[in-house]
Design a protein around this motif. Structure first.
Motif, PDB file in Angstrom:
ATOM      1  N   TYR A   1      24.120  12.329  20.984  1.00 42.38           N
ATOM      2  CA  TYR A   1      24.243  13.513  20.458  1.00 42.38           C
ATOM      3  C   TYR A   1      25.699  13.241  19.224  1.00 42.38           C
ATOM      4  O   TYR A   1      26.694  13.073  19.749  1.00 42.38           O
ATOM      5  CB  TYR A   1      24.277  14.851  20.609  1.00 42.38           C
ATOM      6  N   ASP A   2      24.824  13.594  18.130  1.00 42.45           N
ATOM      7  CA  ASP A   2      26.188  14.107  16.677  1.00 42.45           C
ATOM      8  C   ASP A   2      27.199  15.042  16.297  1.00 42.45           C
ATOM      9  O   ASP A   2      26.200  16.287  16.108  1.00 42.45           O
ATOM     10  CB  ASP A   2      25.861  13.311  15.719  1.00 42.45           C
ATOM     11  N   ALA A   3      27.979  15.393  17.079  1.00 45.76           N
ATOM     12  CA  ALA A   3      28.330  16.518  17.413  1.00 45.76           C
ATOM     13  C   ALA A   3      28.708  17.243  15.562  1.00 45.76           C
ATOM     14  O   ALA A   3      28.320  18.189  14.841  1.00 45.76           O
ATOM     15  CB  ALA A   3      29.634  16.925  17.834  1.00 45.76           C
TER      16      ALA A   3
ATOM     17  N   LYS B   1      24.929  17.766  14.154  1.00 48.30           N
ATOM     18  CA  LYS B   1      24.590  18.591  14.782  1.00 48.30           C
ATOM     19  C   LYS B   1      23.546  17.961  15.313  1.00 48.30           C
ATOM     20  O   LYS B   1      21.554  18.887  14.699  1.00 48.30           O
ATOM     21  CB  LYS B   1      24.347  20.505  14.545  1.00 48.30           C
ATOM     22  N   THR B   2      23.337  16.350  15.342  1.00 50.20           N
ATOM     23  CA  THR B   2      22.062  16.221  16.021  1.00 50.20           C
ATOM     24  C   THR B   2      21.500  15.107  17.111  1.00 50.20           C
ATOM     25  O   THR B   2      22.914  14.620  17.089  1.00 50.20           O
ATOM     26  CB  THR B   2      20.794  15.724  14.487  1.00 50.20           C
ATOM     27  N   TRP B   3      20.669  14.777  16.962  1.00 49.97           N
ATOM     28  CA  TRP B   3      20.808  13.773  17.848  1.00 49.97           C
ATOM     29  C   TRP B   3      19.683  12.444  17.014  1.00 49.97           C
ATOM     30  O   TRP B   3      19.489  12.349  15.824  1.00 49.97           O
ATOM     31  CB  TRP B   3      19.777  13.887  19.026  1.00 49.97           C
TER      32      TRP B   3
ATOM     33  N   SER C   1      18.970  25.077  21.782  1.00 47.15           N
ATOM     34  CA  SER C   1      19.988  24.096  22.789  1.00 47.15           C
ATOM     35  C   SER C   1      20.102  22.461  22.481  1.00 47.15           C
ATOM     36  O   SER C   1      18.956  22.613  21.728  1.00 47.15           O
ATOM     37  CB  SER C   1      19.685  24.253  24.162  1.00 47.15           C
ATOM     38  N   LYS C   2      20.908  22.144  22.583  1.00 46.93           N
ATOM     39  CA  LYS C   2      20.496  20.357  21.890  1.00 46.93           C
ATOM     40  C   LYS C   2      19.400  19.908  22.692  1.00 46.93           C
ATOM     41  O   LYS C   2      18.949  19.073  22.127  1.00 46.93           O
ATOM     42  CB  LYS C   2      21.976  19.658  22.711  1.00 46.93           C
TER      43      LYS C   2
ATOM     44  N   LYS D   1      21.322  27.751  15.229  1.00 50.40           N
ATOM     45  CA  LYS D   1      22.432  27.983  16.025  1.00 50.40           C
ATOM     46  C   LYS D   1      22.672  27.372  17.579  1.00 50.40           C
ATOM     47  O   LYS D   1      23.102  26.604  17.991  1.00 50.40           O
ATOM     48  CB  LYS D   1      24.180  27.737  15.382  1.00 50.40           C
ATOM     49  N   SER D   2      21.636  28.306  17.910  1.00 49.00           N
ATOM     50  CA  SER D   2      21.449  29.383  19.480  1.00 49.00           C
ATOM     51  C   SER D   2      20.648  27.742  20.099  1.00 49.00           C
ATOM     52  O   SER D   2      20.239  28.234  21.301  1.00 49.00           O
ATOM     53  CB  SER D   2      20.641  30.648  19.900  1.00 49.00           C
TER      54      SER D   2
END
Length: 139
Positions: free
Chosen positions: A119-121, A124-126, A25-26, A22-23
């Protein structure tokens, strides 16, 4: 390479991205997905590339077997990133130039395409918002 092998490679890339800590970056996740997407398009795996399109877009505008068969009539000869921009609403756009060869006539042409990534929070993906490139648009 066979289509099955290409799909397996794409799914492995997606699994690696999904399994990233999870660390991460987007931005890094976006770059990895854009790379997987561009590889799928370059190798003609449009079914695999379709899996990176936003599920809402896929549901609203589903592609048929006939749509996918149109993509089999072309060979991608080039995929060039022309640059991108980050928008303030959690979206990124990237301009792409795609070399397209008609398999029947062997005529090559260039198509410009704008990718829009969101980005879909929650997931947690694009996701690619605009769908697959329209390689037949005569604009």
């Amino acid at each position: 390479m066979s289509r099955l092998l290409l799909r397996c490679l794409l799914l492995c890339c997606l699994a690696l991205v999904a399994g990233c800590p999870k660390s991460a970056s987007k931005g890094t996740a976006l770059e990895e997905l854009q790379y997987a997407y561009s590889a799928a398009v370059r190798w003609g795996d449009f079914e695999g590339a379709w899996n990176l399109v936003d599920p809402k877009v896929r549901e609203a505008h589903p592609l048929t077997d006939i749509d996918f068969s149109r993509y089999k009539q072309v060979q991608i000869s080039g995929y060039r990133d022309l640059g991108g921009t980050t928008l303030g609403n959690g979206e990124v756009v990237r301009d792409i130039e795609i070399g397209v060869v008609n398999r029947h006539t062997l005529a090559e042409r260039t198509v410009r395409y704008r990718e829009r990534w969101r980005y879909d929070a929650a997931a947690k993906t694009w996701w690619l918002v605009g769908g697959l490139p329209d390689l037949w648009d005569e604009r």
